[in-house]
Design a protein around this motif. Structure first.
Motif, PDB file in Angstrom:
ATOM      1  N   ASP A   5       2.690  45.853  29.838  1.00 12.09           N
ATOM      2  CA  ASP A   5       3.142  44.928  30.875  1.00 12.09           C
ATOM      3  C   ASP A   5       4.144  43.919  30.323  1.00 12.09           C
ATOM      4  O   ASP A   5       5.106  43.550  31.011  1.00 12.09           O
ATOM      5  CB  ASP A   5       1.962  44.227  31.539  1.00 12.09           C
ATOM      6  CG  ASP A   5       1.067  43.479  30.562  1.00 12.09           C
ATOM      7  OD1 ASP A   5       1.211  43.650  29.337  1.00 12.09           O
ATOM      8  OD2 ASP A   5       0.198  42.716  31.038  1.00 12.09           O
ATOM      9  N   VAL A  42       8.256  43.589  31.501  1.00 14.41           N
ATOM     10  CA  VAL A  42       8.901  42.335  31.888  1.00 14.41           C
ATOM     11  C   VAL A  42      10.114  42.057  31.003  1.00 14.41           C
ATOM     12  O   VAL A  42      11.159  41.608  31.487  1.00 14.41           O
ATOM     13  CB  VAL A  42       7.887  41.169  31.819  1.00 14.41           C
ATOM     14  CG1 VAL A  42       8.597  39.822  31.962  1.00 14.41           C
ATOM     15  CG2 VAL A  42       6.842  41.321  32.912  1.00 14.41           C
ATOM     16  N   ILE A  52       6.982  46.207  41.865  1.00 14.25           N
ATOM     17  CA  ILE A  52       6.247  45.996  43.116  1.00 14.25           C
ATOM     18  C   ILE A  52       5.835  44.535  43.238  1.00 14.25           C
ATOM     19  O   ILE A  52       5.964  43.919  44.303  1.00 14.25           O
ATOM     20  CB  ILE A  52       5.023  46.929  43.178  1.00 14.25           C
ATOM     21  CG1 ILE A  52       5.489  48.396  43.288  1.00 14.25           C
ATOM     22  CG2 ILE A  52       4.120  46.568  44.356  1.00 14.25           C
ATOM     23  CD1 ILE A  52       4.373  49.409  43.146  1.00 14.25           C
ATOM     24  N   GLU A  53       5.360  43.955  42.136  1.00 16.01           N
ATOM     25  CA  GLU A  53       4.954  42.551  42.159  1.00 16.01           C
ATOM     26  C   GLU A  53       6.141  41.630  42.424  1.00 16.01           C
ATOM     27  O   GLU A  53       6.023  40.636  43.151  1.00 16.01           O
ATOM     28  CB  GLU A  53       4.302  42.178  40.830  1.00 16.01           C
ATOM     29  CG  GLU A  53       3.818  40.739  40.772  1.00 16.01           C
ATOM     30  CD  GLU A  53       3.175  40.394  39.446  1.00 16.01           C
ATOM     31  OE1 GLU A  53       2.802  39.223  39.256  1.00 16.01           O
ATOM     32  OE2 GLU A  53       3.047  41.300  38.590  1.00 16.01           O
ATOM     33  N   GLU A  54       7.300  41.964  41.861  1.00 14.95           N
ATOM     34  CA  GLU A  54       8.493  41.140  42.035  1.00 14.95           C
ATOM     35  C   GLU A  54       8.986  41.161  43.474  1.00 14.95           C
ATOM     36  O   GLU A  54       9.575  40.189  43.961  1.00 14.95           O
ATOM     37  CB  GLU A  54       9.599  41.634  41.095  1.00 14.95           C
ATOM     38  CG  GLU A  54      10.856  40.815  41.098  1.00 14.95           C
ATOM     39  CD  GLU A  54      10.659  39.423  40.527  1.00 14.95           C
ATOM     40  OE1 GLU A  54      11.452  38.538  40.882  1.00 14.95           O
ATOM     41  OE2 GLU A  54       9.716  39.223  39.756  1.00 14.95           O
ATOM     42  N   ASP A  55       8.763  42.286  44.174  1.00 13.32           N
ATOM     43  CA  ASP A  55       9.124  42.424  45.588  1.00 13.32           C
ATOM     44  C   ASP A  55      10.613  42.156  45.830  1.00 13.32           C
ATOM     45  O   ASP A  55      10.993  41.489  46.789  1.00 13.32           O
ATOM     46  CB  ASP A  55       8.270  41.480  46.441  1.00 13.32           C
ATOM     47  CG  ASP A  55       8.328  41.826  47.931  1.00 13.32           C
ATOM     48  OD1 ASP A  55       8.562  43.012  48.250  1.00 13.32           O
ATOM     49  OD2 ASP A  55       8.151  40.918  48.757  1.00 13.32           O
ATOM     50  N   GLU A 111       6.833  49.999  36.986  1.00 13.32           N
ATOM     51  CA  GLU A 111       6.684  50.156  38.433  1.00 13.32           C
ATOM     52  C   GLU A 111       5.845  49.023  39.012  1.00 13.32           C
ATOM     53  O   GLU A 111       6.183  48.445  40.061  1.00 13.32           O
ATOM     54  CB  GLU A 111       6.036  51.501  38.753  1.00 13.32           C
ATOM     55  CG  GLU A 111       5.862  51.748  40.249  1.00 13.32           C
ATOM     56  CD  GLU A 111       5.052  52.994  40.560  1.00 13.32           C
ATOM     57  OE1 GLU A 111       5.158  53.490  41.691  1.00 13.32           O
ATOM     58  OE2 GLU A 111       4.294  53.455  39.680  1.00 13.32           O
ATOM     59  N   ALA A 112       4.751  48.679  38.337  1.00 17.84           N
ATOM     60  CA  ALA A 112       3.889  47.595  38.824  1.00 17.84           C
ATOM     61  C   ALA A 112       4.632  46.266  38.863  1.00 17.84           C
ATOM     62  O   ALA A 112       4.480  45.482  39.804  1.00 17.84           O
ATOM     63  CB  ALA A 112       2.655  47.483  37.931  1.00 17.84           C
ATOM     64  N   ALA A 113       5.456  46.016  37.843  1.00 19.66           N
ATOM     65  CA  ALA A 113       6.220  44.765  37.815  1.00 19.66           C
ATOM     66  C   ALA A 113       7.239  44.715  38.946  1.00 19.66           C
ATOM     67  O   ALA A 113       7.447  43.662  39.553  1.00 19.66           O
ATOM     68  CB  ALA A 113       6.926  44.622  36.460  1.00 19.66           C
TER      69      ALA A 113
END
Length: 240
Positions: A209, A213, A31-34, A27-29
């Protein structure tokens, strides 16, 4: 990691199991990727996430109703799995098979993802590239089973792989550009793998993480003919 422009996924992304090690990192990845208009994270242990319980179909339907109010999801990732819990762990021999634990393993590893598909696949667009992915395991491969043991976990993941194959066939009739796959993340530094790391060779225990990825890279490279199959973290197909 970056989504290639010709395969960029817009709309909504949904992560089921977003409080676990892999799910939270995934989920964090995202959001970061947008690359998405909105990212939904659902988890049994809420911890700030929206609630879902894979053993309760009503909670799955309620989660799907939340997603249905926003942009159509083009990526759904089921990052859940059960290998051990309390005094229960993977069976080393058939004498350890316990019907209640076996049923619990199938409820989480097989039936839960099937119910996610039941309620969430209809929300995905009928045209354009979509990806529905669920965490599977290499030990669910019948062809690759050379050690035996782990009866419930192996069988529940094998059953999940068959469900993925069957869902892929049906979903392709609805959307010819859809992709439904199983993904094996390798051995990841999470609570699920913690008791079983003794035999992991150096360099093959991944931080969450990094695992996230790697899985996103695999998703990025998927093509329609890959639908219904299972793939490892390195993009290699896992035999059925």
């Amino acid at each position: 990691m970056a989504f290639h422009a010709d395969r960029r996924l817009t709309g909504a992304a949904v992560v089921i199991g977003a409080s676990g090690g892999i799910g939270a990192a995934f989920e964090a990845a995202l959001i970061e990727e947008d690359a998405f208009d909105v990212v939904y994270g659902f988890a049994r242990r809420e911890n700030g996430k929206r609630h879902i319980d894979l053993t309760d179909e009503a909670s799955i339907a309620a989660a799907a109703a939340i997603v249905a109010t926003g942009p159509a999801p083009t990526l759904i990732f089921v990052a859940t799995g059960l290998l051990h819990q309390g005094d229960h762990g993977p069976e080393k021999a058939h004498g350890e098979i316990d019907p209640d634990w076996l049923a619990r393993t199938f409820a989480v590893n097989t039936i839960g993802p099937a119910l996610i598909a039941k309620h969430f696949l209809p929300l995905m667009p009928k045209t354009g590239r979509t990806v529905f992915a669920a965490l599977t395991a290499r030990v669910g491969s019948i062809a690759d089973n050379r050690l035996g043991g782990w009866y419930g976990y192996r069988a529940s993941k094998t059953a999940l792989n068959m469900l993925i194959r069957t869902l892929a066939i049906e979903e392709r009739r609805r959307n010819s550009s859809s992709i439904v796959v199983g993904l094996h993340p390798g051995t990841v530094d999470t609570a699920l793998s913690r008791p079983f790391r003794g035999n992991v060779t150096p360099g093959n225990l991944f931080a969450p993480d990094r695992a996230a990825v790697q899985l996103l890279d695999v998703i990025d490279g998927l093509r329609v003919p890959d639908s219904g199959k299972a793939f490892g973290w390195d993009g290699a197909e896992i035999p059925a």
